[in-house]
Write a protein that holds these residues in place. Structure first.
Motif, PDB file in Angstrom:
ATOM      1  N   PHE A 621      43.188  43.166  28.690  1.00 24.60           N
ATOM      2  CA  PHE A 621      42.499  44.159  29.515  1.00 24.60           C
ATOM      3  C   PHE A 621      43.337  44.475  30.742  1.00 24.60           C
ATOM      4  CE2 PHE A 621      39.139  41.983  27.210  1.00 24.60           C
ATOM      5  CZ  PHE A 621      38.425  43.048  26.698  1.00 24.60           C
ATOM      6  N   GLU A 622      43.130  45.675  31.222  1.00 24.79           N
ATOM      7  CA  GLU A 622      43.816  46.069  32.448  1.00 24.79           C
ATOM      8  C   GLU A 622      42.765  46.612  33.413  1.00 24.79           C
ATOM      9  OE1 GLU A 622      47.973  48.076  32.371  1.00 24.79           O
ATOM     10  OE2 GLU A 622      46.436  49.640  32.631  1.00 24.79           O
ATOM     11  N   LEU A 623      42.775  46.132  34.640  1.00 20.24           N
ATOM     12  CA  LEU A 623      41.878  46.676  35.658  1.00 20.24           C
ATOM     13  C   LEU A 623      42.689  47.660  36.494  1.00 20.24           C
ATOM     14  CD1 LEU A 623      40.020  43.457  36.951  1.00 20.24           C
ATOM     15  CD2 LEU A 623      39.656  44.768  34.862  1.00 20.24           C
ATOM     16  N   SER A 624      42.146  48.843  36.698  1.00 17.75           N
ATOM     17  CA  SER A 624      42.894  49.835  37.469  1.00 17.75           C
ATOM     18  C   SER A 624      41.923  50.686  38.281  1.00 17.75           C
ATOM     19  CB  SER A 624      43.714  50.721  36.531  1.00 17.75           C
ATOM     20  OG  SER A 624      42.839  51.415  35.672  1.00 17.75           O
ATOM     21  N   ASN A 625      42.491  51.539  39.101  1.00 23.46           N
ATOM     22  CA  ASN A 625      41.693  52.482  39.874  1.00 23.46           C
ATOM     23  C   ASN A 625      40.539  51.785  40.611  1.00 23.46           C
ATOM     24  OD1 ASN A 625      41.632  55.077  40.679  1.00 23.46           O
ATOM     25  ND2 ASN A 625      40.290  55.798  39.020  1.00 23.46           N
ATOM     26  N   ILE A 626      40.860  50.707  41.270  1.00 19.12           N
ATOM     27  CA  ILE A 626      39.820  49.923  41.952  1.00 19.12           C
ATOM     28  C   ILE A 626      39.551  50.543  43.319  1.00 19.12           C
ATOM     29  CG2 ILE A 626      39.241  47.632  42.855  1.00 19.12           C
ATOM     30  CD1 ILE A 626      41.104  46.494  40.659  1.00 19.12           C
ATOM     31  N   LEU A 627      38.322  50.982  43.522  1.00 21.63           N
ATOM     32  CA  LEU A 627      38.001  51.740  44.734  1.00 21.63           C
ATOM     33  C   LEU A 627      36.708  51.246  45.369  1.00 21.63           C
ATOM     34  CD1 LEU A 627      38.517  55.284  43.162  1.00 21.63           C
ATOM     35  CD2 LEU A 627      40.097  54.135  44.735  1.00 21.63           C
ATOM     36  N   LEU A 628      36.626  51.399  46.686  1.00 21.36           N
ATOM     37  CA  LEU A 628      35.372  51.167  47.382  1.00 21.36           C
ATOM     38  C   LEU A 628      34.836  52.515  47.845  1.00 21.36           C
ATOM     39  CD1 LEU A 628      36.150  48.110  49.692  1.00 21.36           C
ATOM     40  CD2 LEU A 628      35.543  48.164  47.281  1.00 21.36           C
ATOM     41  N   ASP A 629      33.525  52.608  48.044  1.00 22.49           N
ATOM     42  CA  ASP A 629      32.974  53.891  48.476  1.00 22.49           C
ATOM     43  C   ASP A 629      33.325  54.221  49.918  1.00 22.49           C
ATOM     44  OD1 ASP A 629      31.314  51.789  49.269  1.00 22.49           O
ATOM     45  OD2 ASP A 629      29.503  53.016  49.235  1.00 22.49           O
ATOM     46  N   LYS A 630      33.616  53.179  50.742  1.00 28.32           N
ATOM     47  CA  LYS A 630      33.935  53.448  52.154  1.00 28.32           C
ATOM     48  C   LYS A 630      34.980  52.440  52.632  1.00 28.32           C
ATOM     49  CE  LYS A 630      29.105  54.261  53.338  1.00 28.32           C
ATOM     50  NZ  LYS A 630      28.072  53.687  54.159  1.00 28.32           N
ATOM     51  N   THR A 631      35.429  52.626  53.858  1.00 26.80           N
ATOM     52  CA  THR A 631      36.334  51.634  54.435  1.00 26.80           C
ATOM     53  C   THR A 631      35.643  50.815  55.512  1.00 26.80           C
ATOM     54  OG1 THR A 631      37.102  53.341  55.930  1.00 26.80           O
ATOM     55  CG2 THR A 631      38.502  52.865  54.024  1.00 26.80           C
ATOM     56  N   GLU A 640      29.937  49.467  47.527  1.00 25.19           N
ATOM     57  CA  GLU A 640      29.965  49.923  46.131  1.00 25.19           C
ATOM     58  C   GLU A 640      31.413  49.865  45.651  1.00 25.19           C
ATOM     59  OE1 GLU A 640      27.282  50.529  44.544  1.00 25.19           O
ATOM     60  OE2 GLU A 640      25.778  51.048  46.081  1.00 25.19           O
ATOM     61  N   ILE A 641      31.636  49.065  44.633  1.00 27.26           N
ATOM     62  CA  ILE A 641      32.991  48.885  44.117  1.00 27.26           C
ATOM     63  C   ILE A 641      33.056  49.516  42.738  1.00 27.26           C
ATOM     64  CG2 ILE A 641      34.695  47.134  43.388  1.00 27.26           C
ATOM     65  CD1 ILE A 641      32.363  45.522  45.419  1.00 27.26           C
ATOM     66  N   SER A 642      34.099  50.274  42.485  1.00 25.04           N
ATOM     67  CA  SER A 642      34.262  50.774  41.114  1.00 25.04           C
ATOM     68  C   SER A 642      35.632  50.364  40.596  1.00 25.04           C
ATOM     69  CB  SER A 642      34.073  52.286  41.050  1.00 25.04           C
ATOM     70  OG  SER A 642      35.104  52.907  41.767  1.00 25.04           O
ATOM     71  N   CYS A 643      35.687  50.196  39.295  1.00 23.12           N
ATOM     72  CA  CYS A 643      36.914  49.669  38.698  1.00 23.12           C
ATOM     73  C   CYS A 643      36.997  50.153  37.259  1.00 23.12           C
ATOM     74  CB  CYS A 643      36.836  48.132  38.756  1.00 23.12           C
ATOM     75  SG  CYS A 643      38.073  47.281  37.784  1.00 23.12           S
ATOM     76  N   ALA A 644      38.139  50.672  36.896  1.00 27.75           N
ATOM     77  CA  ALA A 644      38.324  51.093  35.502  1.00 27.75           C
ATOM     78  C   ALA A 644      38.832  49.896  34.705  1.00 27.75           C
ATOM     79  CB  ALA A 644      39.311  52.245  35.427  1.00 27.75           C
ATOM     80  N   VAL A 645      38.246  49.679  33.547  1.00 27.64           N
ATOM     81  CA  VAL A 645      38.684  48.580  32.682  1.00 27.64           C
ATOM     82  C   VAL A 645      39.196  49.196  31.387  1.00 27.64           C
ATOM     83  CG1 VAL A 645      38.019  46.387  31.621  1.00 27.64           C
ATOM     84  CG2 VAL A 645      36.769  47.214  33.621  1.00 27.64           C
ATOM     85  N   SER A 646      40.418  48.860  31.022  1.00 27.46           N
ATOM     86  CA  SER A 646      40.977  49.395  29.780  1.00 27.46           C
ATOM     87  C   SER A 646      41.267  48.242  28.831  1.00 27.46           C
ATOM     88  CB  SER A 646      42.301  50.120  30.024  1.00 27.46           C
ATOM     89  OG  SER A 646      42.174  50.990  31.107  1.00 27.46           O
ATOM     90  N   ASN A 647      40.898  48.446  27.588  1.00 25.27           N
ATOM     91  CA  ASN A 647      41.271  47.474  26.549  1.00 25.27           C
ATOM     92  C   ASN A 647      42.605  47.930  25.973  1.00 25.27           C
ATOM     93  OD1 ASN A 647      41.616  45.930  24.286  1.00 25.27           O
ATOM     94  ND2 ASN A 647      39.493  46.097  23.579  1.00 25.27           N
ATOM     95  N   ILE A 648      43.675  47.284  26.396  1.00 22.45           N
ATOM     96  CA  ILE A 648      45.004  47.740  25.987  1.00 22.45           C
ATOM     97  C   ILE A 648      45.567  46.907  24.832  1.00 22.45           C
ATOM     98  CG2 ILE A 648      45.610  48.795  28.200  1.00 22.45           C
ATOM     99  CD1 ILE A 648      47.159  46.198  28.840  1.00 22.45           C
ATOM    100  N   GLY A 649      44.731  46.016  24.301  1.00 20.94           N
ATOM    101  CA  GLY A 649      45.185  45.222  23.157  1.00 20.94           C
ATOM    102  C   GLY A 649      44.759  45.875  21.856  1.00 20.94           C
ATOM    103  N   ASP A 650      44.757  45.095  20.780  1.00 23.95           N
ATOM    104  CA  ASP A 650      44.456  45.725  19.492  1.00 23.95           C
ATOM    105  C   ASP A 650      43.152  45.219  18.852  1.00 23.95           C
ATOM    106  OD1 ASP A 650      45.226  43.234  18.822  1.00 23.95           O
ATOM    107  OD2 ASP A 650      46.974  43.812  17.618  1.00 23.95           O
ATOM    108  N   LYS A 651      42.252  44.694  19.676  1.00 19.38           N
ATOM    109  CA  LYS A 651      40.945  44.270  19.151  1.00 19.38           C
ATOM    110  C   LYS A 651      39.877  44.676  20.149  1.00 19.38           C
ATOM    111  CE  LYS A 651      42.241  40.060  16.685  1.00 19.38           C
ATOM    112  NZ  LYS A 651      43.708  40.184  16.873  1.00 19.38           N
ATOM    113  N   SER A 652      38.663  44.912  19.660  1.00 19.72           N
ATOM    114  CA  SER A 652      37.590  45.147  20.626  1.00 19.72           C
ATOM    115  C   SER A 652      37.245  43.813  21.289  1.00 19.72           C
ATOM    116  CB  SER A 652      36.379  45.762  19.936  1.00 19.72           C
ATOM    117  OG  SER A 652      35.799  44.817  19.084  1.00 19.72           O
ATOM    118  N   GLY A 653      36.701  43.875  22.478  1.00 21.12           N
ATOM    119  CA  GLY A 653      36.406  42.635  23.199  1.00 21.12           C
ATOM    120  C   GLY A 653      35.663  42.910  24.493  1.00 21.12           C
ATOM    121  N   SER A 654      35.354  41.838  25.221  1.00 19.79           N
ATOM    122  CA  SER A 654      34.607  41.982  26.479  1.00 19.79           C
ATOM    123  C   SER A 654      35.365  41.317  27.621  1.00 19.79           C
ATOM    124  CB  SER A 654      33.234  41.334  26.370  1.00 19.79           C
ATOM    125  OG  SER A 654      32.529  41.889  25.292  1.00 19.79           O
TER     126      SER A 654
END
Ligand code: BGC
Length: 737
Positions: A621-631, A640-654
């Motif tokens: 997995f890769e975590l990217s685009n990690i942002l907070l709503d304010k400073t 409020e925290i947001s974070c994109a999670v990408s499954n960059i391997g070759d199997k589904s997973g959590s």
């Protein structure tokens, strides 16, 4: 006696109502909890009771039940252990099993495994299914969950609890309790409080700072009370500040019943009450188990001698103790009854059904933690011509037997070997025990019976023939292992397994360790194996779940709910020597204070072998685009925290995204960072999803001993986002004013 039929009860109640005239009849009869004020109903029943009847309701009549009031049709209360399954029926007066043939159940995974799923929805399903089984077995109170904090890897009961972090334990315990209680069965959160070791549990006096008490040891209990509205709570054996915790002025009267406004019943642990006066005045409502030493030496009619029995009655009659004291206890007990065995809309429950097996399997597969996986040792494909040698006693040993009060009598228990054989249809499975230990018995170590040399020779022989060795070992549920009543005596792998591994490696170095424990262990042997799968105690579906993960049918996603220190002294409690753990037989001092578990490793820069929150996957997995709503935020705000999670391997997973927060340049001692939020996300291979996590700023308060209350420090905070406590992808600074 212990079979209570709702309809009989209602019939009796109606009969009674037609006969008595001044009672608020309709109110008692139509016990629909929502319509009429519960307290009015309770008061009207209370008014009918004699002092003797009230006293009789405040203590046991047998090992696991309390008296009802026959003439009024008020039922008995029936209880059963424990946190991960409904225990088999125990005899009326002693600890022997009663020998019923209708009391086998589904064994769910122990709570370390549940915590390792980091999945609150699953905890809700776990609690609901367990509650259904308790209901089917006609239990009114289920003696679990346990939320004592993991302080030392030696604690024999860690497997029954939810790990070292108060936020994780709180988040996981609330849905569990709600799930149980949906069935009209009370959960009983235990052991309140500071019962963090089994050694000397009956005598040890814990000295801990108010801050550590409130920040580390109490939050999960508080969440159980305030967020889950738990209906019962069990005291503990140990003392705190010189007073037994089961009837403790500060813990029970002040914190639990006053500050947290707890309206449920406080039940003693079995034999943890020690004084009539303190039990009466310091908030104990129901006394259980007194007069036994846990080994079945109860004398006849001992129940009359309970602290809350005849001695209590005498003090009430003489006026030494006011009647309002017992009225409060009986009110609480009646409230518990209206919520459980006097509720008219209670589901029927069910047991041993497919859905419960599925929940047990799901929790087991989601909770296992992949710790090491060199050269993709796992998953192992089921191919023709492949020979797998399954070696180790835990491949066939029952892990529901033993362990103390959480021991279970499951309808079935699939062993790891059975599960592997069922899953691997093409490969050849060889098996040898390799080592053997004695049977599990409470308070006693039984010697092994088989010849250790022959077992070893056999194991080496099959390892030689195999392509892959699966070593299924670890601890077990025997005395001085993962078991109630005492602690482990060594951090190292027991039973000569280390030496066996060394010998096996000489003939076959393609070894994976299926590690069955409820605790961290020392891993001097780590380099000898290519893979390590931490499996915990998994219950009825253990073997199938293990095969699911080993074969790759399920991609592992569990995360460690506690740190694995390299050596024992790296653990905070042990760092301070014997006065800190296990104490001197009278007192112990929690010298590490708030720096428990990863808080210690992080802050003191002591690298653990495996960190809290750590766990591998078969995909990446890769975590990217990690942002907070304010400073910058105000104290009343929410981050409020947001974070994109990408499954960059070759199997589904959590993957579990984890948010830790720390205070930069704090005026007070702080952990570098503390878990404040997490979320688990499931992604197909190649998929990407943005998750969000909210952290109310009120959660960043610290317990300020100078004002005996929570306080907030303004200024700069660091927000750490990652997938384990030692793998932080991004750190963001914010200001809070
Ligand atoms: C344990 C409790 C358990 C009780 C009843 C005690 O020894 O500490 O957790 O619920 O026994 O079995």
């Amino acid at each position: 006696m212990n079979i209570k039929f709702q309809f009989n009860y209602l019939l009796l109640m109606c009969l009674f109502l037609t006969m008595s005239c001044d009672v608020k009849k309709t109110e008692i009869a139509s016990a629909s909890n929502s319509e009429i004020d519960l307290n009015t109903k309770i008061d009207s029943v209370l008014a009918l009771l004699t002092l003797e009847e009230k006293v009789a309701m405040c203590h046991a009549q047998s090992k696991f039940s309390t008296k009802g009031v026959e003439r009024l049709g008020i039922p008995e209360i029936w209880m059963a252990d424990g946190p991960h399954g409904v225990r088999a029926e125990i005899s009326w007066d002693d600890w022997a099993y009663a020998g019923w043939t209708n009391d086998s159940i589904t064994a769910f995974p122990a709570l370390t495994c549940l915590a390792a799923t980091f999945n609150p929805q699953l905890s809700s399903q776990f609690g609901y299914s367990l509650g259904e089984e308790a209901r089917y077995r006609k239990k009114d109170v289920l003696l679990g969950p346990g939320v004592n904090i993991y302080r030392t890897p030696l604690n024999g009961r860690n497997f029954e609890y939810m790990g070292e972090d108060p936020f994780l334990a709180s988040t996981m315990v609330v849905p569990y309790i709600k799930g149980v209680q949906k069935n009209g069965v009370a959960a009983c959160v235990k052991h309140y409080a500071l019962n963090n070791q089994e050694h000397w549990r009956n005598i040890i006096n814990v000295e801990v700072s108010d801050r550590a008490l409130h920040e580390i040891y109490l939050p999960a209990f508080k969440a159980a009370v305030e967020e889950a509205n738990v209906w019962a709570l069990m005291g503990a054996y140990n003392k705190y500040n010189g007073q037994f915790t089961t009837h403790h002025d500060i813990l029970t009267n002040k914190i639990l019943k006053s500050d947290w406004n707890y309206d449920g019943v406080v039940i003693s642990d079995w034999s943890s009450a020690h004084s009539t006066e303190e039990a009466a005045l310091n908030g104990l409502d129901l006394e259980m188990g007194t007069g036994t030493d846990g080994l079945g030496t109860t004398t006849l009619n001992h129940y009359d001698q309970y602290y809350l029995a005849s001695p209590f009655l005498e003090k009430l009659k003489s006026g030494d103790i006011a009647e309002s004291v017992i009225d409060d206890k009986v009110r609480r007990i009646l409230r518990l009854m209206y919520r459980t065995n006097m509720s008219t809309n209670r589901p029927l429950g069910r047991a041993n059904n497919k859905e419960h097996h599925n929940v047990a399997r799901k929790v087991a597969t989601e909770g296992m933690v992949l710790l090491k996986n060199d050269a993709n040792f796992f998953p192992i494909k089921d191919t023709e011509g492949l020979t797998i040698a399954v070696i180790g006693e835990n491949a066939t040993r029952s892990m529901t037997a033993g362990g103390g009060s959480s021991e279970l009598k499951p309808k079935f228990e699939i062993s790891p070997l059975e599960g592997i054989k069922a899953r691997y249809k093409n490969a050849t499975i060889l098996h040898s025990m390799g080592y053997e230990t004695g049977s599990s018995e409470y308070n006693r170590v039984n010697p092994p019976r088989l010849n250790a040399d022959s077992l070893k020779i056999e194991a080496i022989k099959i390892a030689q023939k195999a392509d892959v060795v699966l070593f299924v070992g670890g601890l077990n549920k025997s005395h001085l292992q993962d078991c109630e009543g005492d602690d482990r005596q060594q951090y190292a792998l027991p039973f000569g397994q280390e030496a066996l591994l060394e010998d096996l490696q000489k003939v076959n170095d393609n070894i994976g360790f299926v590690l069955v424990t409820g605790n961290a262990i020392e891993m001097n042997w780590l380099s000898r194996v290519k893979g390590v799968l931490q499996t915990w105690y998994l219950g009825s579906m253990a073997g199938h779940a293990i095969a699911d993960v080993i074969s790759g049918d399920v991609n592992p996603s569990g995360k460690l709910p506690f740190s694995f220190p390299v050596k024992l002294e790296d653990n905070a409690a042990h760092h301070f020597g014997e006065t800190s753990y296990p104490g001197d037989g009278v007192n112990q001092y929690y010298k590490e204070d708030i720096l428990v578990g990863y808080r210690w490793h992080d802050t003191k820069n002591i690298k653990p072998l495996f960190a809290f929150g750590y766990g591998m996957s078969y995909t990446e997995f890769e975590l990217s685009n990690i942002l907070l709503d304010k400073t910058s935020y105000s104290k009343e705000g929410t981050i409020e925290i947001s974070c994109a999670v990408s499954n960059i391997g070759d199997k589904s997973g959590s993957e579990v995204v984890q948010v830790y927060i720390g205070k930069a340049n704090s005026k007070i001692e702080r952990a570098l960072k503390e878990l404040k939020g997490f979320t688990k996300v499931t992604l197909e291979k190649g998929a990407k999803k943005t998750v969000s996590i909210s952290v109310p700023i009120s959660k960043l308060r610290f317990y300020d001993e100078s004002i005996s209350d929570w306080n907030f420090e303004e200024g700069q905070y660091e927000i750490y986002i990652g997938n384990s406590s030692d793998n932080i992808t991004k750190t963001i600074s914010v200001t809070i004013e």
